[in-house]
Motif scaffolding. Structure first.
Motif, PDB file in Angstrom:
ATOM      1  N   ASP A 244      42.059 -29.327 -59.918  1.00 13.91           N
ATOM      2  CA  ASP A 244      42.670 -30.471 -59.257  1.00 13.91           C
ATOM      3  C   ASP A 244      44.182 -30.356 -59.105  1.00 13.91           C
ATOM      4  OD1 ASP A 244      40.171 -31.564 -59.057  1.00 13.91           O
ATOM      5  OD2 ASP A 244      40.356 -32.788 -60.868  1.00 13.91           O
ATOM      6  N   GLU A 245      44.882 -29.973 -60.179  1.00 15.95           N
ATOM      7  CA  GLU A 245      46.348 -30.047 -60.142  1.00 15.95           C
ATOM      8  C   GLU A 245      47.063 -28.827 -60.717  1.00 15.95           C
ATOM      9  OE1 GLU A 245      47.368 -34.680 -60.759  1.00 15.95           O
ATOM     10  OE2 GLU A 245      46.087 -33.815 -62.311  1.00 15.95           O
ATOM     11  N   LYS A 246      46.392 -27.999 -61.486  1.00 23.04           N
ATOM     12  CA  LYS A 246      47.061 -26.862 -62.094  1.00 23.04           C
ATOM     13  C   LYS A 246      47.658 -25.963 -61.016  1.00 23.04           C
ATOM     14  CE  LYS A 246      46.326 -23.331 -65.645  1.00 23.04           C
ATOM     15  NZ  LYS A 246      45.325 -22.681 -66.530  1.00 23.04           N
ATOM     16  N   PRO A 247      48.899 -25.528 -61.177  1.00 16.73           N
ATOM     17  CA  PRO A 247      49.553 -24.745 -60.120  1.00 16.73           C
ATOM     18  C   PRO A 247      48.806 -23.457 -59.781  1.00 16.73           C
ATOM     19  CG  PRO A 247      51.161 -25.507 -61.727  1.00 16.73           C
ATOM     20  CD  PRO A 247      49.815 -25.819 -62.296  1.00 16.73           C
ATOM     21  N   PHE A 248      48.871 -23.088 -58.500  1.00 16.93           N
ATOM     22  CA  PHE A 248      48.365 -21.808 -58.037  1.00 16.93           C
ATOM     23  C   PHE A 248      49.501 -20.788 -58.051  1.00 16.93           C
ATOM     24  CE2 PHE A 248      45.037 -24.075 -55.259  1.00 16.93           C
ATOM     25  CZ  PHE A 248      44.019 -23.812 -56.162  1.00 16.93           C
ATOM     26  N   ALA A 249      49.164 -19.532 -58.312  1.00 17.22           N
ATOM     27  CA  ALA A 249      50.146 -18.454 -58.210  1.00 17.22           C
ATOM     28  C   ALA A 249      50.326 -18.062 -56.753  1.00 17.22           C
ATOM     29  CB  ALA A 249      49.685 -17.247 -59.023  1.00 17.22           C
ATOM     30  N   LEU A 250      51.524 -17.588 -56.454  1.00 16.76           N
ATOM     31  CA  LEU A 250      51.862 -17.113 -55.118  1.00 16.76           C
ATOM     32  C   LEU A 250      52.196 -15.632 -55.166  1.00 16.76           C
ATOM     33  CD1 LEU A 250      54.306 -19.926 -53.945  1.00 16.76           C
ATOM     34  CD2 LEU A 250      52.024 -19.509 -53.027  1.00 16.76           C
ATOM     35  N   MET A 251      51.885 -14.920 -54.085  1.00 16.18           N
ATOM     36  CA  MET A 251      52.383 -13.562 -53.899  1.00 16.18           C
ATOM     37  C   MET A 251      53.251 -13.568 -52.648  1.00 16.18           C
ATOM     38  SD  MET A 251      50.377  -9.901 -53.646  1.00 16.18           S
ATOM     39  CE  MET A 251      49.989  -9.846 -55.409  1.00 16.18           C
ATOM     40  N   ALA A 252      54.532 -13.272 -52.815  1.00 12.91           N
ATOM     41  CA  ALA A 252      55.468 -13.229 -51.688  1.00 12.91           C
ATOM     42  C   ALA A 252      55.513 -11.820 -51.121  1.00 12.91           C
ATOM     43  CB  ALA A 252      56.861 -13.666 -52.129  1.00 12.91           C
ATOM     44  N   ARG A 253      55.700 -11.720 -49.822  1.00  9.45           N
ATOM     45  CA  ARG A 253      55.679 -10.424 -49.145  1.00  9.45           C
ATOM     46  C   ARG A 253      56.792  -9.502 -49.637  1.00  9.45           C
ATOM     47  NH1 ARG A 253      55.671 -11.286 -42.940  1.00  9.45           N
ATOM     48  NH2 ARG A 253      57.627 -12.340 -43.504  1.00  9.45           N
ATOM     49  N   SER A 254      57.946 -10.051 -49.942  1.00  9.20           N
ATOM     50  CA  SER A 254      59.097  -9.244 -50.341  1.00  9.20           C
ATOM     51  C   SER A 254      60.030 -10.102 -51.178  1.00  9.20           C
ATOM     52  CB  SER A 254      59.841  -8.732 -49.102  1.00  9.20           C
ATOM     53  OG  SER A 254      60.398  -9.831 -48.384  1.00  9.20           O
ATOM     54  N   LEU A 255      61.039  -9.475 -51.745  1.00  2.00           N
ATOM     55  CA  LEU A 255      62.047 -10.210 -52.510  1.00  2.00           C
ATOM     56  C   LEU A 255      62.770 -11.198 -51.603  1.00  2.00           C
ATOM     57  CD1 LEU A 255      63.361 -10.379 -55.338  1.00  2.00           C
ATOM     58  CD2 LEU A 255      65.075  -8.761 -54.516  1.00  2.00           C
ATOM     59  N   GLU A 256      63.013 -10.790 -50.354  1.00  8.06           N
ATOM     60  CA  GLU A 256      63.690 -11.671 -49.405  1.00  8.06           C
ATOM     61  C   GLU A 256      62.832 -12.892 -49.090  1.00  8.06           C
ATOM     62  OE1 GLU A 256      65.385  -7.872 -49.616  1.00  8.06           O
ATOM     63  OE2 GLU A 256      63.311  -8.357 -49.041  1.00  8.06           O
ATOM     64  N   ASP A 257      61.526 -12.690 -48.952  1.00  8.81           N
ATOM     65  CA  ASP A 257      60.641 -13.831 -48.712  1.00  8.81           C
ATOM     66  C   ASP A 257      60.581 -14.740 -49.933  1.00  8.81           C
ATOM     67  OD1 ASP A 257      59.439 -13.492 -46.001  1.00  8.81           O
ATOM     68  OD2 ASP A 257      58.831 -11.569 -46.817  1.00  8.81           O
ATOM     69  N   ALA A 258      60.575 -14.149 -51.128  1.00 11.67           N
ATOM     70  CA  ALA A 258      60.583 -14.956 -52.350  1.00 11.67           C
ATOM     71  C   ALA A 258      61.841 -15.818 -52.419  1.00 11.67           C
ATOM     72  CB  ALA A 258      60.482 -14.057 -53.575  1.00 11.67           C
ATOM     73  N   ALA A 259      62.960 -15.263 -51.954  1.00  9.76           N
ATOM     74  CA  ALA A 259      64.233 -15.993 -52.001  1.00  9.76           C
ATOM     75  C   ALA A 259      64.235 -17.182 -51.045  1.00  9.76           C
ATOM     76  CB  ALA A 259      65.388 -15.047 -51.663  1.00  9.76           C
ATOM     77  N   ARG A 260      63.356 -17.192 -50.050  1.00 18.78           N
ATOM     78  CA  ARG A 260      63.243 -18.340 -49.151  1.00 18.78           C
ATOM     79  C   ARG A 260      62.405 -19.457 -49.765  1.00 18.78           C
ATOM     80  NH1 ARG A 260      62.307 -13.849 -45.615  1.00 18.78           N
ATOM     81  NH2 ARG A 260      64.171 -13.416 -44.366  1.00 18.78           N
TER      82      ARG A 260
END
Length: 752
Positions: A244-260
């Motif tokens: 219901d509420e527990k956070p999901f993990a994300l995979m960002a394409r690159s460090l630059e995308d993570a910074a956005r």
């Protein structure tokens, strides 16, 4: 001329160490040989003094990316007039103590080949070399050779075989070496298990773009994957996964995308981009374009960067994907193909898999930067089975850990080997994984300990497992003592210290539930120097799931029968409120606990942050998040008392102070900050009293509560101003995922 024999232990096999030594010898102008043996690598080198000195210095400082040295013994021997340098065949005599490397992300050299249209491995999803790729998850036995991995069914083609035999190649003895001609291949199936026509990767991207839920086979198991910007897809994933509420993990394409998506400092960037590629908790960036359903009620995203070639290829069309463990709540991660299709039926719309078996299922590790250093909250892929140095050698021990965040630990000499995160042993599939992990880790470490350590709680599944073992000596270790020694052991501290151990609940030596403890001790033993005055848990375990029950308990403790009128009580029916109060007053199904975790729950409910939780630690996390950017150094009254030789911390004045602030309309952010500040002040005050009596100035902080960044950093600051030495966790989780290390060291000391 001089000659030296160099005996090296650590992670030095299967990581390109021998070709590294070979190239280094040629560069340094020394002669001799290198070989793998049962304990690691042995090198003999001969040459002039300056050349040998240069070789030895570089040997220890210019390691291959996946290598690490735990011991390097240099022995002077007579010169032999040897000419040339060679890589000799492995020697297998003696006890096998060589370590297997953890799984690693795909290295820059392989990534360059992946994107080079002229390379024979162009866009091949299983590209790897000695510097990267799968290790622990594919090992089936020892020694670490291809026949003892899940790559055994894939005979190398002539081109791959030539690389494998060439000491000058980056793929010399790379056991997972493969290419499109001879290696594993992708396959895509629909939810019914039938093959989907077309190129698997392109079809998978199209499915994700259309809002589908895709099960993707990674290094240590399957992920459930959706487009992170698609609200409908994220919502549907929550519904199907029963999360219901527990956070999901994300995979960002690159460090630059993570910074956005998130803000991070250089230390967090270092952690994010390390070869282990953990999920890193990073503060959300305002204005990000992702679904708000990814991490509701949380100021942080859990972000990781791609770590397999398949991930890089899959993310080409997406700045970020939700990438969460493929399981239902409380189940182990799905790693087998048939298992995934059975367990994920009704969750996944399609399966992107491959024909390389995952032998050991391994979740992603989770980490954050806390107090200026990395802290693992879940130790798993990328870190296991890397050894942890102990202060001194000890007998072989198997420690069985806790019940909910299960992980086991073996010791050998001066090294401890924590397993990957296993999960909640009350789930039958998790318990089966627990048994497999013990068998597999024991096999690859070649250990059969005669001592088994377990938690003091007699009803833990791990304790019952221990009781069923024959021919071993059992050592029961109190839960919070294990937490203390885990922190001391990780920091290489072999003496006596003050332990501040705050967590949910653990079985105490007196049969009650502990969790807000001040201990004095070490591996040899401990005493309970102080603790919080216990609060009742109306309904027992139900009070953990419903913090509002703990709020009632805290109010009853602070005010007696005349409860103040608060919104939290308006959310409870008069009938239920009466039942809770009767439970507390009569001691019926209302066990007492000194738990600091339950105190967090009570406060979170009192201020209206969280009345019921859908995952462990949710109330405490959201109470910390409520502080936001508030700066408030105020504290609530919290006088210390005593009973015999123990210091008692009564939460009643604290609760009354919070209620006064609520009545006065003080913002929840300020109340939360003051509550956290009060705990830090209490810790400092109690430690000062213990130091006056014991002379100890070393404090170890452990337990799941010390995952809280605000509290931990405030506490460290206060203690250091009081001239204490403060020990905290880093590579070993402060939560129950780390207590097996403490159990192992306590049991080992008991045998000496």
């Amino acid at each position: 001329m001089q000659r030296k024999r160099i005996v090296i232990e650590g992670i030095v096999q299967g990581v390109g160490f021998r070709p590294f030594v070979y190239q280094l010898a040629l560069r340094s102008g020394v002669d001799g040989w290198v070989l793998n043996d049962s304990s690691g690598v042995t090198v003999e080198v001969e040459g002039e003094g300056a050349s040998l000195a240069s070789f030895v210095a570089a040997l220890q400082s210019e390691l291959p990316p996946l290598a690490s040295i735990s011991r390097c013994e240099i022995i002077h021997i007579p010169p032999r007039g040897e000419r040339g340098f060679s890589i000799r065949s492995s020697a297998g005599d003696g006890p096998k103590t060589a370590q297997i490397a953890p799984d690693s992300w795909v290295c820059p050299d392989c990534l360059a080949e992946l994107s080079d249209p002229l390379d024979r491995r162009y866009r091949y999803p299983f590209i790897n070399c000695t510097n990267c790729g799968p290790r622990y998850t594919i090992v089936t036995g020892i020694p670490y050779d291809r026949p003892n991995t899940t790559m055994a069914p894939f005979p190398m083609c002539p081109a791959c075989s030539a690389e494998y035999r060439d000491p000058a190649s980056r793929r010399f003895h790379a056991q997972p070496n493969a290419c499109p001609v001879c290696g594993p291949r992708l396959q895509l199936k629909n939810g019914a298990g039938d093959g989907i026509a077309g190129e698997p990767l392109a079809e998978s991207v199209a499915l994700l773009q259309g809002g589908a839920i895709l099960a993707v086979k990674g290094l240590g198991g399957y992920h459930l994957v959706v487009d992170a910007a698609n609200d409908r897809a994220v919502s549907e994933l929550r519904r199907r996964k029963a999360r219901d509420e527990k956070p999901f993990a994300l995979m960002a394409r690159s460090l630059e995308d993570a910074a956005r998506l998130a803000d991070f400092d250089p230390l967090e960037e270092w952690l994010l981009t390390g070869s282990e590629r953990p999920i890193v908790l990073l503060r959300k960036k305002p204005g990000h374009t992702l679904s708000p359903l990814i991490a509701p009620g949380n100021g942080y995203f859990g972000i990781m960067l791609p770590y397999t070639p398949l991930h890089f290829l899959l993310l080409e069309e997406f700045p970020a994907l939700v990438m969460t463990s493929a399981n239902l709540s409380d189940e182990p991660i799905a790693s087998g193909d048939g298992e995934a299709e059975t367990r994920l039926k009704g969750i996944a719309d399609a399966y992107l898999s491959h024909d390389r078996e995952i032998f050991t299922g391994t979740d992603d590790s989770i980490a954050r930067i806390l107090a200026g250093r990395a802290l693992l909250l879940r130790r798993s892929r990328g870190y296991v089975p890397r050894g942890i140095a102990l202060a001194a050698p000890q007998v072989q021990v198997l420690a069985l850990g806790a019940e909910i965040k299960s992980a086991v630990c073996f010791t050998r000499g001066d090294r401890a080997f924590l397993s990957q995160h296993i999960g909640d042993l009350k789930n039958p599939e998790v318990f089966a994984s627990f048994e497999r992990t013990i068998a597999h880790l024991g096999t690859i470490l070649e250990l059969q300990p005669a001592i088994v350590a377990h938690d003091l709680h007699p009803d833990y599944y791990s304790s019952r497992y221990a009781e069923g073992l024959g021919g071993v000596r059992l050592v029961a270790v109190q839960h919070h003592h294990a937490h203390l020694v885990s922190c001391l052991a990780e920091n290489g501290f072999g003496g006596t210290a003050i332990g501040v151990i705050f967590d949910g609940i653990g079985y105490g030596a007196d049969g009650t539930l502990w969790g807000g403890e001040f201990l004095v001790g070490g591996a040899d033993g401990y005493r309970r120097a102080g603790h919080f005055v216990p609060l009742a848990m109306p309904g027992g375990d139900a009070a953990t799931a419903e913090p509002l029950r703990m709020a009632v308990s805290a109010l009853q403790h602070a005010y007696g029968a005349d409860l103040p009128s608060l919104p939290v009580l308006d959310g409870i029916s008069p009938r239920d409120l009466k039942i809770y109060l009767q439970m507390i007053e009569k001691g019926i199904n209302a066990p007492l606990t000194s738990s600091c975790g339950r105190l967090f729950d009570a406060v979170a409910a009192l201020v209206g942050v969280r009345l019921r939780v859908s995952y462990e630690g949710q109330a405490a996390l959201e109470l910390e998040m409520a502080i936001g950017d508030t700066v408030d150094n105020g504290i609530y009254p919290s006088p210390l008392g005593g009973a015999g030789d123990r210091i008692l911390v009564d939460p009643a004045p604290l609760i009354r102070g919070i209620v006064d602030d609520l009545m006065a309309g003080v913002a929840v952010s300020r109340i939360s900050a003051r509550f956290h500040n009060t705990l830090a002040a209490v810790i400092s005050a109690v430690c000062l009293l213990i130091r006056q009596e014991s002379g100890l100035s070393c404090v170890a902080l452990s337990g799941g509560v010390f995952q809280n960044r605000y509290l931990t950093e405030k506490t460290i600051s206060r203690l250091e101003k009081g001239e204490f030495t403060v020990l905290t966790h880093s590579l070993v989780p402060p939560n129950d995922g780390g207590i097996a290390l403490g159990q192992a060291v306590v049991a080992g000391r008991s045998a000496s």
